[in-house]
Design a protein around this motif. Structure first.
Motif, short mmCIF file in Angstrom:
data_model
loop_
_atom_site.label_atom_id
_atom_site.label_comp_id
_atom_site.label_asym_id
_atom_site.label_seq_id
_atom_site.Cartn_x
_atom_site.Cartn_y
_atom_site.Cartn_z
N GLN A 130 45.83 -52.15 -2.12
CA GLN A 130 45.82 -51.21 -0.99
C GLN A 130 44.68 -50.21 -1.12
OE1 GLN A 130 49.54 -49.24 -0.45
NE2 GLN A 130 48.95 -48.28 1.47
N GLU A 131 44.39 -49.76 -2.33
CA GLU A 131 43.26 -48.85 -2.54
C GLU A 131 41.93 -49.53 -2.24
OE1 GLU A 131 43.54 -47.45 -6.50
OE2 GLU A 131 45.41 -46.31 -6.17
N ILE A 132 41.79 -50.81 -2.64
CA ILE A 132 40.57 -51.57 -2.33
C ILE A 132 40.39 -51.69 -0.82
CG2 ILE A 132 39.48 -53.83 -2.51
CD1 ILE A 132 40.78 -54.10 -5.28
N PHE A 133 41.49 -51.95 -0.11
CA PHE A 133 41.45 -52.10 1.34
C PHE A 133 41.00 -50.80 2.01
CE2 PHE A 133 43.73 -51.52 5.38
CZ PHE A 133 43.26 -52.60 6.10
N ILE A 134 41.53 -49.66 1.55
CA ILE A 134 41.19 -48.36 2.16
C ILE A 134 39.72 -48.00 1.87
CG2 ILE A 134 41.70 -45.90 2.12
CD1 ILE A 134 44.62 -46.65 1.49
N HIS A 183 29.61 -54.17 -0.74
CA HIS A 183 29.43 -55.42 -1.49
C HIS A 183 30.26 -55.42 -2.77
CE1 HIS A 183 26.64 -58.03 0.56
NE2 HIS A 183 25.87 -57.00 0.87
N SER A 184 30.50 -54.25 -3.35
CA SER A 184 31.30 -54.19 -4.57
C SER A 184 32.80 -54.26 -4.28
CB SER A 184 30.99 -52.90 -5.33
OG SER A 184 31.37 -51.76 -4.57
N LEU A 185 33.21 -54.10 -3.02
CA LEU A 185 34.63 -54.11 -2.66
C LEU A 185 35.07 -55.35 -1.93
CD1 LEU A 185 34.88 -50.40 -1.47
CD2 LEU A 185 35.83 -51.34 -3.58
N VAL A 186 34.14 -56.09 -1.30
CA VAL A 186 34.49 -57.31 -0.59
C VAL A 186 33.61 -58.45 -1.11
CG1 VAL A 186 35.16 -56.03 1.47
CG2 VAL A 186 32.84 -56.91 1.29
N THR A 187 34.08 -59.68 -0.93
CA THR A 187 33.34 -60.85 -1.40
C THR A 187 32.24 -61.22 -0.41
OG1 THR A 187 34.92 -62.33 -0.32
CG2 THR A 187 35.37 -61.72 -2.61
N GLU A 188 31.40 -62.16 -0.84
CA GLU A 188 30.29 -62.60 0.02
C GLU A 188 30.78 -63.35 1.24
OE1 GLU A 188 28.68 -61.42 -3.76
OE2 GLU A 188 30.34 -62.74 -3.23
N ARG A 189 31.99 -63.88 1.20
CA ARG A 189 32.56 -64.54 2.38
C ARG A 189 33.10 -63.53 3.37
NH1 ARG A 189 37.76 -65.43 3.99
NH2 ARG A 189 38.10 -67.19 5.40
#
Length: 315
Positions: A147-151, A166-172
């Motif tokens: 949930q913290e990553i999402f926020i 880029h550090s919180l979501v993938t390349e897809r």
């Protein structure tokens, strides 16, 4: 008879001598610039096609070049592969309809319960594999971390911080989140969590080779959020900044397990088939204002929008 013949031969002799003298004088003229005559020494077997010719049929240039002895280099259309993340969601989680448990006495409820048992057994095996590479992993703490990553990812999206995103979501997931948002303004806010997030699904697939493991964990999150999207002219396109909405989401978090420097990142979102449709985009039109003279200011409060004139249509 002999006299006329001699006169004729003498006249002919004088004519030839004068013409020869004229030729000699013309040859004695020296040209200041040397003359060059183009001489074709080699025949061109391959002539490239002209650009911009219309009406001509396209010929096979490769076959003509091969006949002329010219070898074309083979072109390889290679697709880049990124091993930092997978290209999709393996065995995606199927949320129960309405996100509620049906009675086991009914046929649909019994089928739903059987599917849940099958998915939970596979998830336990995947969680065991994930714990072998990530010793700190627990389902209870991981749901809050997801949930913290999402926020944080959505805050970076509103500020369009590429490095942090880029550090919180993938390349897809990155192109899916940023597509079409170049000239738009996004206002997003996480109000509160209606239910504590929980892990509902886990998979540990391998890619390219056996042992190249990736961990995919699906987290159910029920929260209250606000979202407002403005176009490049500052006009509201979607949502509202003041009216929060209840949102039920199934987030997929992924990590490259064999990479010691890998981290859990947002990989995608599962949208169930029974989910309600999204709100339509509010279409706006430009209303022409009055023609102002130099030095005048526009008074929006006292300005009345002119009504269109009635037009009589004739058939």
């Amino acid at each position: 008879m002999a006299m006329p013949m001699r006169r004729t031969l003498g006249a002919l002799h004088r004519t030839i001598c004068s013409s020869l003298k004229n030729v000699e004088t013309s040859l004695d003229v020296q040209h200041p610039i040397p003359l060059y005559l183009p001489v074709r020494t080699k025949k061109r077997y391959f002539i490239p096609p002209a650009v911009g010719l219309k009406g001509k049929r396209q010929e096979n240039t490769e076959a003509k070049a091969r006949a002329a002895g010219i070898v074309f280099r083979q072109q390889y259309f290679e697709r880049p592969i990124n091993i930092a993340c997978t290209a999709g969601i393996f065995d995606p989680y199927i949320p129960p309809e309405g996100d509620a448990r049906l009675s086991t006495l009914s046929k649909e409820g019994l089928k739903q319960r059987t599917e849940q048992i099958r998915q939970s057994a596979a998830s336990q095996l995947a969680i065991r594999k994930i714990k072998e590479h990530d010793s700190v992993f627990t389902t209870k703490d991981f749901a809050e971390k997801a949930q913290e990553i999402f926020i944080e990812a959505h805050h970076a999206l509103t500020q369009f911080n590429k490095e942090k995103l880029h550090s919180l979501v993938t390349e897809r997931c990155y192109p899916e989140m940023t597509r079409g948002n170049r000239y738009k303004t996004i206002r997003w806010r996480f109000v509160e969590s209606l239910e504590p997030p929980r892990v509902v699904h886990a998979r540990c697939p391998d890619m390219v080779s056996k042992g190249n493991l990736y961990g995919q964990v699906t987290v159910r999150m029920h929260s209250k959020q606000t979202l407002a999207i403005y176009d490049r002219f500052g006009r509201l396109m979607l949502g509202s900044e003041e009216q929060p909405k209840d949102v039920l989401e199934y987030l997929v978090i992924e990590r490259h397990l064999i990479n010691p420097y890998g981290r859990w990142r947002l990989h995608g979102k599962i949208v169930p088939s029974w989910a309600p449709a999204k709100d339509p985009i509010i279409k706006t039109l430009m209303i022409p204002g009055p023609e102002l003279k130099p030095g005048e200011e526009f008074d929006a409060l006292n300005y009345e929008v002119p009504k269109p004139e009635a037009v009589q249509w004739y058939k």
